[in-house]
Every structure is written in C-alpha cells, then in structure tokens.
Write a protein that holds these residues in place. Structure first.
Motif, PDB file in Angstrom:
ATOM      1  N   LYS A  99     -23.636  48.768  -1.523  1.00 56.89           N
ATOM      2  CA  LYS A  99     -23.850  47.537  -0.772  1.00 56.89           C
ATOM      3  C   LYS A  99     -23.746  47.838   0.723  1.00 56.89           C
ATOM      4  CE  LYS A  99     -19.946  47.341   1.132  1.00 56.89           C
ATOM      5  NZ  LYS A  99     -19.804  47.419   2.536  1.00 56.89           N
ATOM      6  N   PRO A 100     -24.275  47.076   1.650  1.00 56.11           N
ATOM      7  CA  PRO A 100     -25.339  46.127   1.350  1.00 56.11           C
ATOM      8  C   PRO A 100     -26.588  46.919   0.982  1.00 56.11           C
ATOM      9  CG  PRO A 100     -24.944  46.248   3.713  1.00 56.11           C
ATOM     10  CD  PRO A 100     -23.934  47.128   3.074  1.00 56.11           C
ATOM     11  N   VAL A 124     -27.323  47.661  -7.724  1.00 57.67           N
ATOM     12  CA  VAL A 124     -26.603  47.531  -6.456  1.00 57.67           C
ATOM     13  C   VAL A 124     -25.102  47.484  -6.751  1.00 57.67           C
ATOM     14  CG1 VAL A 124     -26.270  46.112  -4.413  1.00 57.67           C
ATOM     15  CG2 VAL A 124     -28.548  46.292  -5.441  1.00 57.67           C
ATOM     16  N   PHE A 126     -22.078  46.028  -6.237  1.00 53.87           N
ATOM     17  CA  PHE A 126     -21.198  44.916  -5.872  1.00 53.87           C
ATOM     18  C   PHE A 126     -20.071  44.941  -6.904  1.00 53.87           C
ATOM     19  CE2 PHE A 126     -24.984  42.798  -3.757  1.00 53.87           C
ATOM     20  CZ  PHE A 126     -24.447  42.821  -2.482  1.00 53.87           C
ATOM     21  N   HIS A 187     -18.824  41.398  -0.175  1.00 53.64           N
ATOM     22  CA  HIS A 187     -18.187  41.576  -1.490  1.00 53.64           C
ATOM     23  C   HIS A 187     -17.679  40.253  -2.034  1.00 53.64           C
ATOM     24  CE1 HIS A 187     -18.087  45.864  -2.052  1.00 53.64           C
ATOM     25  NE2 HIS A 187     -17.534  46.088  -0.886  1.00 53.64           N
ATOM     26  N   ASP A 190     -20.497  37.770  -2.561  1.00 55.24           N
ATOM     27  CA  ASP A 190     -21.250  38.096  -3.767  1.00 55.24           C
ATOM     28  C   ASP A 190     -20.494  37.627  -5.009  1.00 55.24           C
ATOM     29  OD1 ASP A 190     -23.404  39.690  -5.226  1.00 55.24           O
ATOM     30  OD2 ASP A 190     -21.540  40.495  -6.045  1.00 55.24           O
TER      31      ASP A 190
END
Ligand SMILES: NC(=O)c1ccc[n+]([C@@H]2O[C@H](COP(=O)([O-])OP(=O)(O)OC[C@H]3O[C@@H](n4cnc5c(N)ncnc54)[C@H](O)[C@@H]3O)[C@@H](O)[C@H]2O)c1
Length: 360
Positions: A99-100, A124, A126, A187, A190
C-alpha cells in the motif's frame, strides 16, 4: 506457476517493509524466495544474506528474465508501482503490491487493467483487513446482527520525526504522492471501509503544523457511507502517545479497536446498548481460534489462492476504495465542498493527489 512444486517469489525493493514479506514467505512452506533486486545493490545483498540467499539481480527486467518468478512483491515506493506491475504481469507473474498501491486512481486503474489483460492477479497489501476479529465483525455487520451502523471515528495518531522524512522519496508530492493521510492513515481508512462498505461522499482539510515537508502533518475528513453511516477521520504524525483507533456505533452496539500497527482479539471491544438481550450479545463473541492481523495472515491468503489457481479471496476486494476516499478528500479541499463518489468517474479527478495545505 513454473513446473516445480514450490511457488517462486521475488521481491523488488529491499527496504523496511520487504523484511516482513521475506519472513512471511519463509514461513509459508511451499513458497521460495528466489530473487531480490533493489536500486541499492548493497542493500539488496545485505537483505539476501538475511533471508536465505536468493539471487541478487540488478533490476526488475533482469529479475523477471533471470529468475522467472511466479509472484513479484513490489516493496518499492508507490511512484514506481504501476510501471513495475505492468512489467511483472507482462512476464506472466502475479503481483503483490504494498500500500498505497499507486499514486493515483488513474495509475491503479492501469494496474488492474494490465493484470486482467495478462490474466494475472493483483493483490494489494492492506493487512489491517486480515485476521479473525475483522472477519467476524464484518460478518456481524453484513448480517445486520449489530443493527444499522450510524456513527464512526477513524483516527491515525502517529509520530514521525525528521529521520522518517530524510528518506529521499518521502515528503514531496512528486515522489511520495501524498502525505500521511494516504501514506499511513490509509490502513485504518481501508479497514473502516472494509467494515462499512461502499461510501458515497467525502470532504477533507489538510494542515502543516510542524514538519518541513510539502504535504500535511494533520488532516481531518468526513466520509458518508451508502448505509447512511457518517465517519469522521483525524490523521496526524505529531502525536505524543501513538494510537490507531476505530469506533463504530451501530443501533445495538459500540465496536472499538485500539492498537498501533496490527491488532489481536484483545484490542477489540463490543459493548452492547442497554437492553440488548444477553443471548444476542453472546452471539457476538469473537471466535476462540485467533488469527492475528498482519502480513502473515494476508499474504497467506494470497498464496493459497495463487497455489490453487483461484481468484483472490474477498479480503482483497475493492483495492481502490481507501485511495478513492483520500482522493475525494483532496479534491474536496481544493473545491471547498464535499465530493461525491460518482464525481470520481471524471478522469480529470483520478490523477495525482494534491490539496491545498493550510499553515496556520
Ligand atoms: N503495509 C505496511 O504496513 C507498510 C509498512 C511500511 C511501508 N509500506 C509501504 O511499502 C512501500 C515501501 O516502503 P518502505 O518503508 O519499505 O520504503 P524503504 O525506503 O525503506 O524501501 C524502499 C526500497 O525500494 C528501493 N527502490 C526504490 N525504487 C526502486 C526501483 N525502481 N527498483 C528497485 N528498488 C527500488 C529503495 O532503494 C529501497 O531500498 C511503500 O509503498 C510503503 O507505503 C507498507
């Protein structure tokens, strides 16, 4: 995957976070770290020495050609992710990106399309979404067991000093792509959006109080979710006591999480509203078997899907959502009004993050 039984993994970028990836790979059993590359050869060699002596290659193209990895981990600064993912996909590898995932929604669109065209997966990282507590609480929310979510708070109150910003890619719009709202608070945001689902509108303001950087060291935002829930968000890198906090008040309960970089069951609390039947409350209890959040849990799920040739599991769904919300916060700060999700379909709003930063 290539012919042998073990999945061949490679890591591009052998700085801080890459160590978590290498340790996770070592613990997975049927995955071998076959190669690493970094623009600092010295760092790559030291890293390889610590993590089982994979081949050290000069750059991504030579790593793809020389090591034929099944999976490439992108642990590089976000500005390079889109181009690196495209190269890895074109070489037939799946990509696990830190991330990002990109410095803009437009770049992330390109990455997702390149993965689709190549028939490869983009996962991804997260990792706050992972673990048994999130799985359980998300299930309760989706089933309506806690009633409608109403009000939420999402705070990332961390401390970062001049040493953190001394790394060349940090502290500028061009390289880092945004301040701590996208770099750190993404974080918690998300996780909030993983729990509350689709959002509809957001606004934001950004201030610089202390750091010698181009971006903010404090931000605040409001996010309205499609469910009608309203979340406020505070982010700073100036906190004396660091904390990552989430609080969701639903019709029947208050859900609270306080931790720093990763959570266990002990960090969560569900408090029932007065009058809720104790038999209902006992159904909310977290499962006895705990899986803590983190790279191990998240990457484990990715590799299980990769080994099975299966699509990525639900924990990887909606990789753009938190970046969309931060983008809307930036556009809102520029426009001086809140921004609806539908407006982000305008390509002019999907470019790099940028917002006026107020200096009081
Ligand atoms: N998930 C998490 O908890 C977490 C934690 C820290 C960082 N991150 C993310 O991981 C990424 C890397 O962060 P970091 O803290 O490890 O940074 P870092 O600066 O410690 O490491 C980045 C490494 O990439 C190398 N590099 C840069 N460009 C390269 C290129 N084109 N080719 C090869 N190597 C290149 C650098 O030399 C450096 O060694 C960022 O996207 C960051 O946001 C995620």
């Amino acid at each position: 995957m290539t012919g042998d039984a073990s999945v061949r993994a490679a890591i591009l970028g052998t700085g801080g976070v890459a160590h978590l990836h290498a340790r996770t790979i070592a613990g997975l059993g049927d995955v071998t770290l076959v190669a690493v590359a970094d623009s600092s050869e010295e760092r790559a060699r030291a890293f390889a020495g610590e993590h089982g002596s994979p081949d050290v290659l000069a750059d991504l193209p030579s790593m793809l050609a020389g090591a034929a990895p099944d999976v490439v981990h992108l642990c590089t600064p976000p500005a390079g992710h889109a181009e690196q993912a495209a190269l890895a996909f074109a070489a037939g590898a799946d990509v696990i990106v830190e991330k990002p995932p990109a410095n803009s929604l437009a770049e992330l669109d390109t990455m997702l399309r390149a993965g689709e065209v190549a028939g490869r997966r983009l996962a991804v990282v997260f990792q706050q979404r992972s673990g048994s507590a999130v799985r359980h609480i998300r299930g309760l929310l989706q089933a309506g067991a806690l009633g409608r979510p109403l009000v939420a708070q999402c705070d990332t109150l961390w401390r970062r000093g001049a040493d953190y910003y001394a790394v060349p890619w940090r502290g500028t719009w061009a390289e880092e792509g945004g301040g701590p709202t996208v770099g750190l608070a993404v974080h918690q945001l998300d996780l909030l959006a993983h729990l509350l689902g689709q959002w509809s509108e957001a606004d934001g303001r950004f201030w610089r109080l202390a750091h010698d950087i181009e971006m903010e060291d404090v931000s605040q935002g409001t996010v309205v979710f499609e469910s009608g829930a309203i979340a406020t968000m505070t982010t700073t890198t100036l906190a004396a006591r660091e904390s990552s906090r989430l609080r969701i008040d639903t019709e029947l309960a208050t859900i609270e999480l306080e931790h720093l970089y990763g959570h266990t069951h002990a960090d969560w609390r569900i408090t029932p509203a007065s009058g809720v039947d104790p038999a209902v409350v006992s159904g909310w209890a977290l499962p006895d078997l705990e899986e803590r959040s983190g790279h191990d849990a998240l990457l484990g799920e990715a590799y299980r899907a990769i080994a099975d040739g299966a699509p990525l599991p639900a924990v990887f769904a909606d990789p753009a959502r938190a970046l969309e919300i931060v983008t809307a916060m930036h556009r809102a700060a520029t426009a001086g009004r809140s921004v609806r999700r539908a407006e982000l379909s305008d390509p002019a709003l999907r470019g790099p993050l940028h917002a006026p930063v107020e200096v009081p």
